[in-house]
Design a protein around this motif. Sequence first.
Motif, short mmCIF file in Angstrom:
data_model
loop_
_atom_site.label_atom_id
_atom_site.label_comp_id
_atom_site.label_asym_id
_atom_site.label_seq_id
_atom_site.Cartn_x
_atom_site.Cartn_y
_atom_site.Cartn_z
N ASN A 1 0.84 -1.19 0.00
CA ASN A 1 0.00 0.00 0.00
C ASN A 1 0.88 1.25 0.00
O ASN A 1 1.76 1.39 0.84
CB ASN A 1 -0.93 0.01 1.22
CG ASN A 1 -1.91 1.16 1.19
OD1 ASN A 1 -1.57 2.29 1.51
ND2 ASN A 1 -3.12 0.88 0.80
N ILE A 2 0.63 2.15 -0.95
CA ILE A 2 1.42 3.39 -1.08
C ILE A 2 0.52 4.57 -0.79
O ILE A 2 -0.56 4.72 -1.39
CB ILE A 2 2.04 3.50 -2.48
CG1 ILE A 2 2.98 2.32 -2.74
CG2 ILE A 2 2.79 4.83 -2.63
CD1 ILE A 2 3.55 2.28 -4.15
N HIS A 3 0.96 5.44 0.11
CA HIS A 3 0.15 6.61 0.50
C HIS A 3 1.10 7.70 1.00
O HIS A 3 2.30 7.69 0.71
CB HIS A 3 -0.87 6.19 1.56
CG HIS A 3 -1.90 7.22 1.88
ND1 HIS A 3 -2.39 8.11 0.96
CD2 HIS A 3 -2.54 7.52 3.07
CE1 HIS A 3 -3.29 8.88 1.53
NE2 HIS A 3 -3.39 8.55 2.80
N GLU A 4 0.55 8.63 1.77
CA GLU A 4 1.34 9.66 2.42
C GLU A 4 0.77 9.94 3.80
O GLU A 4 -0.40 9.64 4.07
CB GLU A 4 1.39 10.94 1.58
CG GLU A 4 0.05 11.61 1.32
CD GLU A 4 0.19 12.84 0.43
OE1 GLU A 4 1.18 13.58 0.58
OE2 GLU A 4 -0.70 13.07 -0.41
N ALA A 5 1.60 10.50 4.68
CA ALA A 5 1.19 10.79 6.05
C ALA A 5 1.57 12.21 6.40
O ALA A 5 2.56 12.76 5.91
CB ALA A 5 1.85 9.81 7.03
N ALA A 6 0.75 12.82 7.28
CA ALA A 6 1.01 14.17 7.80
C ALA A 6 1.10 15.20 6.67
O ALA A 6 2.09 15.92 6.53
CB ALA A 6 2.28 14.18 8.65
N LEU A 7 0.06 15.27 5.86
CA LEU A 7 0.00 16.24 4.76
C LEU A 7 -0.33 17.61 5.34
O LEU A 7 -1.49 17.93 5.63
CB LEU A 7 -1.06 15.80 3.74
CG LEU A 7 -1.35 16.77 2.59
CD1 LEU A 7 -0.10 17.06 1.79
CD2 LEU A 7 -2.46 16.20 1.70
N VAL A 8 0.70 18.44 5.47
CA VAL A 8 0.56 19.78 6.04
C VAL A 8 1.38 20.76 5.20
O VAL A 8 2.55 20.51 4.91
CB VAL A 8 1.06 19.82 7.51
CG1 VAL A 8 1.00 21.24 8.07
CG2 VAL A 8 0.26 18.86 8.38
N ASP A 9 0.76 21.87 4.79
CA ASP A 9 1.44 22.94 4.05
C ASP A 9 2.20 22.39 2.84
O ASP A 9 3.35 22.74 2.60
CB ASP A 9 2.38 23.72 4.97
CG ASP A 9 2.85 25.04 4.35
OD1 ASP A 9 2.15 25.54 3.45
OD2 ASP A 9 3.91 25.55 4.75
N TYR A 10 1.53 21.55 2.08
CA TYR A 10 2.15 20.89 0.94
C TYR A 10 1.01 20.39 0.05
O TYR A 10 -0.11 20.17 0.52
CB TYR A 10 2.98 19.71 1.44
CG TYR A 10 4.11 19.24 0.54
CD1 TYR A 10 5.37 19.82 0.62
CD2 TYR A 10 3.91 18.20 -0.35
CE1 TYR A 10 6.42 19.36 -0.18
CE2 TYR A 10 4.97 17.74 -1.15
CZ TYR A 10 6.21 18.33 -1.06
OH TYR A 10 7.26 17.88 -1.84
N SER A 11 1.29 20.17 -1.21
CA SER A 11 0.26 19.67 -2.12
C SER A 11 0.07 18.16 -1.98
O SER A 11 1.03 17.43 -1.74
CB SER A 11 0.64 19.99 -3.57
OG SER A 11 0.55 21.37 -3.82
N CYS A 12 -1.16 17.72 -2.19
CA CYS A 12 -1.48 16.30 -2.15
C CYS A 12 -0.77 15.57 -3.29
O CYS A 12 -0.68 16.07 -4.41
CB CYS A 12 -2.99 16.15 -2.27
SG CYS A 12 -3.57 14.46 -2.37
N MET A 13 -0.26 14.39 -2.98
CA MET A 13 0.49 13.60 -3.94
C MET A 13 -0.40 12.60 -4.67
O MET A 13 -1.15 11.84 -4.05
CB MET A 13 1.62 12.84 -3.24
CG MET A 13 2.47 11.99 -4.20
SD MET A 13 3.75 11.01 -3.35
CE MET A 13 2.76 9.75 -2.54
N HIS A 14 -0.30 12.60 -6.00
CA HIS A 14 -0.84 11.54 -6.83
C HIS A 14 0.35 10.71 -7.35
O HIS A 14 1.51 11.03 -7.08
CB HIS A 14 -1.61 12.12 -8.02
CG HIS A 14 -2.71 13.05 -7.62
ND1 HIS A 14 -3.99 12.63 -7.35
CD2 HIS A 14 -2.72 14.40 -7.43
CE1 HIS A 14 -4.74 13.66 -7.02
NE2 HIS A 14 -3.99 14.75 -7.06
#
Length: 711
Positions: free
Chosen positions: A217-230
């Motif tokens: 599973n590939i994702h991201e954590a703690a998305l703050v002051d940054y653009s969402c990743m695709h």
Amino acid sequence: MRSVLLLICFFLCQLISAQQLQSPDKQLTLTFSLQDGGVPAYALTYKGKDVIRPSKLGLELKSDTSLTKGFRVQDTKTTSFDETWQPVWGEVRNIRNQYNELAVTLEQPSTQRSLVIRFRLFNDGLGFRYEFPLQKNLGHFVIKEERTQFALSGDHKAFWIPGDYDTQEYSTVTSNLSEVRGKMKAAITPNASQTPFSPTGVQTPLMLKSKDGLYINIHEAALVDYSCMHLELDDKNMILNSFLTPDAVGDKGTLQTPSKSPWRTIIVSDRAGDILESKLVLNLNEPTKYKNTSWIKPIKYIGVWWEMITGKSTWSYTDLDNVKLGITDFTHAKPNGKHAANTQHVKEYIDFAAKHGFDAVLVEGWNVGWEDWFGKHKDYVFDFVTPYPDFDVKELHRYAASKGVKIIMHHETSGAVRNYERHLDTAYKFMVENGYNAVKSGYVGDILPRGEYHYNQWMVNHYLYAIAKAAEYGIMVNAHEAVRPTGLSRTYPNLIGNEAARGTEYEAFGGSNPDHTTILPFTRLIGGPMDYTPGIFETKVSAYNPSNTSFVHTTLARQLALYVTMYSPLQMAADLPETYNKYLDAFQFIKDVAVDWDDSKVLEAEPGDYITFARKAKGTNNWFIGSTCDENGRTSTINFNFLDPGKKYVATIYSDAKNAHYETNPKAYTIRKAVVTNKSKLSQLCAPGGGYAISVMEATDATALKGLKTL
């Protein structure tokens, strides 16, 4: 001789720049290295199998030397960490946060800049991020694109939705990665706001299964002051490349040192259930920002909502097509006769909630502006404090309080974000004054200012601003159409719910695939709970609106199971009270099931096919089990070895009848009781599109066991 010495120095530098890190249980191995030209790269293996082949790291900057190459290793530091913490609410009472860490400080001699890449390797996967220290030659900078790669070991089976800057409300496609390009056009179905960006672009969390049996599973954590990743797939080389959401002028992010990126996460196991049980994303977020969290409470609620979704009722008070706040006189406007959020009708919902022990009632369509709110790009649509003439705020506050029930506020922004921020303090004060302690916010439609997207840096910052501001007023937030969760509910636990996926409402818009709820826990729910709004018993939408021929792709028994398999501390009984009154025996499970847990265990799981969860209600010795399957149906086989030895429990089993089918006979269900112990086993039929739910209550009185057989 000199050339030999130079060659020796070169190989020594390569050895120094190559670093390995193992997980605490030694099953995962991370390798960091500098490739030719000083390009940072990493690789990951699990039990000796390749998870991520050598993959490049770095960021391309706008109008500046990029942070992608020309590096040398300045310093490395390894540390270990092990703690156990307790979430304010959650799937388990205790979460272990154990990892080994490697921090690599890179120097770019040509620019005299430095970059830190921090890796944390857990027993269940990897997290890494970019850190930009305060430094002389890197202050303000603009990201053209993040160049993180995930080079896969093969053409994996994937569970994906189209990459889109504005929506996640798509049906999941199951296919090999090599088939994404060919299936993309059909996968992009209409939405209120959508901006797909690539024929091979997909969204995270992305669930994969390799041919040699690894679940990734590939994702991201703690998305703050940054653009969402695709993720953009290079389908010739099976490499997933990071692809950030741009702003109105095409930039992917504006940063100032010191700063950091979100964590990029890779969860991996050879057991599907481990993916569902992973707490890696939560562990990569900071502890809660709040000293006092006593005001944050899980909620089970009903609402004035499904009747509007189906078309039985309306959000709007009139049939006017041109409304201006402060100008349109609603006291003299002719009502349309279908407005659901009226005082008397809301009282009926409050009465039902009080009678059956629900915490709250959501009311949508209570405030002026719904007549022409959608698709007009109006900046000033709602003020979030002006009710329609038939909605008495003060009286409903008094009435709900007298019944021990809260009303959940609804703020639809229509994407007019500047307008919402202008009114936010006033709206939250209005809530406090009138007894509301939770709000469902919505961002339907294109974002204003025009050109901004739902998932870019500007909007990511807005969502967090609204959550932090709500905390100042003791308000919990359930955000719909917002960016997908990345574990921030650990840091901001008043974020008690999100939509950010295709929820139950789509069952009234044409339906979701029967396998939908066997996939979402592996994808969308990896980042945080979803306000999925289960509990639909009347599966034919035409029963409420004869002109709507849609139907809910589920059996009634599976609707009960979703309260266990689709985790959320905010659970709605979404159907109408008059329908529940026809099925009170099945409705009992919704009344009984908890929304906060001491323990959770995956008993069976295979993405796209089936999921069976068992969860222990917080502060009790009672368990609840839910199982959901795809359109093929199956026989589920579980044991009860999670129960306390030597104790007996009464299991009430809500299951599909033998002739149940999500299309032809969805309401066919049976209810039976039995005694279970930790040695019991169960073989249970799940109909196509079906499932089952079980309440397992500790028997403290022998009379409760009388006449019951033991499984």
